[in-house]
Design a protein around this motif. Structure first.
Motif: not given
Length: 311
Positions: A254-272, A277-281
């Motif tokens: 299923g689709r994956l999205a993030l909720i949280g602090d912008a800097a932390l979300c960017a860190r997780y997006r990089c790890a993903l 796993i890309t295109d994670v809003p």
């Protein structure tokens, strides 16, 4: 626009307040360091008055709703957990209310608990998840990742929270930095963030965190990792193992999205991205949207009818 609701995201260390108008539009917002750890048990009414008193004095009959640790045993009043799969309707059914000290009441959203396959609890995140579903209904059968001190991976089905898993990633990082030999390697050196990607990939290709942690020290001693990169590497190991474990447990559909602090979300997006796993809003405004949705479901406010537009 006429105010319709006072909405509070009341956590452990902070308190955010939103004055909401029709359809949940944010008219004003305020924030104070008035979390439950900064407020004595007999001081919650005073904290409410400090952040929302001006609104209540101007609009005395304005309903108020809060979510987060304010509903815990250490909060204003304990709101018993709603058990197992739940959405906005179930949260609305389980609201409790307390006198707010100004002649009105404050409605408190319960947390959510799961009994299987293991014991899990959350307070506040359930409201953010409901808000995310309100903002993006396409996530109704997707997944949400809420990174933080205790990261949550939530599986959604038919617009409800069907399951979730907690990873103590942020707290583990803080403990290892402050109370283990791994936290001493970097010293006062500015961080070399190249270590983060290396840590994520090491965790991705490993089979468990316990056997990998010491590699942060060993690589520095063997000069295969700069000391300045040791803490970013440790962060990458922890986040990478969280993602590896979540995906291995079947939370990869299923689709994956993030909720949280912008800097932390960017860190997780990089790890993903290292897991393909890309295109994670990242969804913004989830807490206030969730509080509005639950308040509507509970009948505290009546949503405005949708205006049809002529072709």
């Amino acid at each position: 626009m006429t105010p319709r609701l006072i909405a509070l995201d009341w956590g452990t260390s902070s308190l955010r307040a939103f004055l909401l108008g029709a359809n949940g539009t944010v008219l004003e917002r305020r924030a104070e360091r008035l979390g439950i750890m900064q407020t004595p048990h007999d001081g919650f009414a005073a904290s409410f008055a400090q952040i929302a008193g001006a609104w209540r004095r101007r609009w005395p009959h304005l309903p108020a709703i809060a979510a987060g640790m304010i509903g815990s045993a250490q909060g204003w009043a304990q709101a018993p957990y709603r058990r197992n799969a739940a959405g906005a309707a179930e949260m609305a059914e389980s609201l409790i209310s307390v006198p707010s000290g100004d002649g009105g009441v404050l409605h408190i959203v319960p947390g959510l608990a799961m009994d299987t396959p293991r014991a899990e609890v959350m307070r506040g995140e359930e409201t953010q998840i409901i808000g995310a579903l309100t903002i993006d209904p396409g996530l109704a059968c997707g997944r949400l990742l809420l990174p933080g001190t205790h990261s949550k991976w939530a599986v959604l089905a038919d617009g409800r929270i069907a399951a979730f898993t907690t990873f103590m990633t942020g707290e583990l990082f803080a403990v290892l930095c402050g109370h283990s030999i791994l936290g001493r390697l970097q010293g006062d050196l500015p961080p070399d963030e190249s270590g983060f990607d290396a840590g994520v990939m090491t965790a991705r290709d490993g089979d468990g965190l316990a056997a990998l942690l010491f590699s942060a020290r060993a690589q520095v001693l063997l000069s295969t990792l700069p000391a300045a990169a040791s803490l970013p590497y440790l962060s990458g190991l922890l986040i990478g193992d969280e993602i590896r474990s979540a995906l291995a447990a079947g939370q990869g559909a299923g689709r994956l999205a993030l909720i949280g602090d912008a800097a932390l979300c960017a860190r997780y997006r990089c790890a993903l991205s290292h897991f393909g796993i890309t295109d994670v809003p990242a969804i913004e405004g989830a807490a206030e949207a969730g509080l509005w949705r639950i308040a509507c479901q509970a009948g505290l406010v009546i949503p405005e009818p949708v205006q049809e537009t002529m072709p």
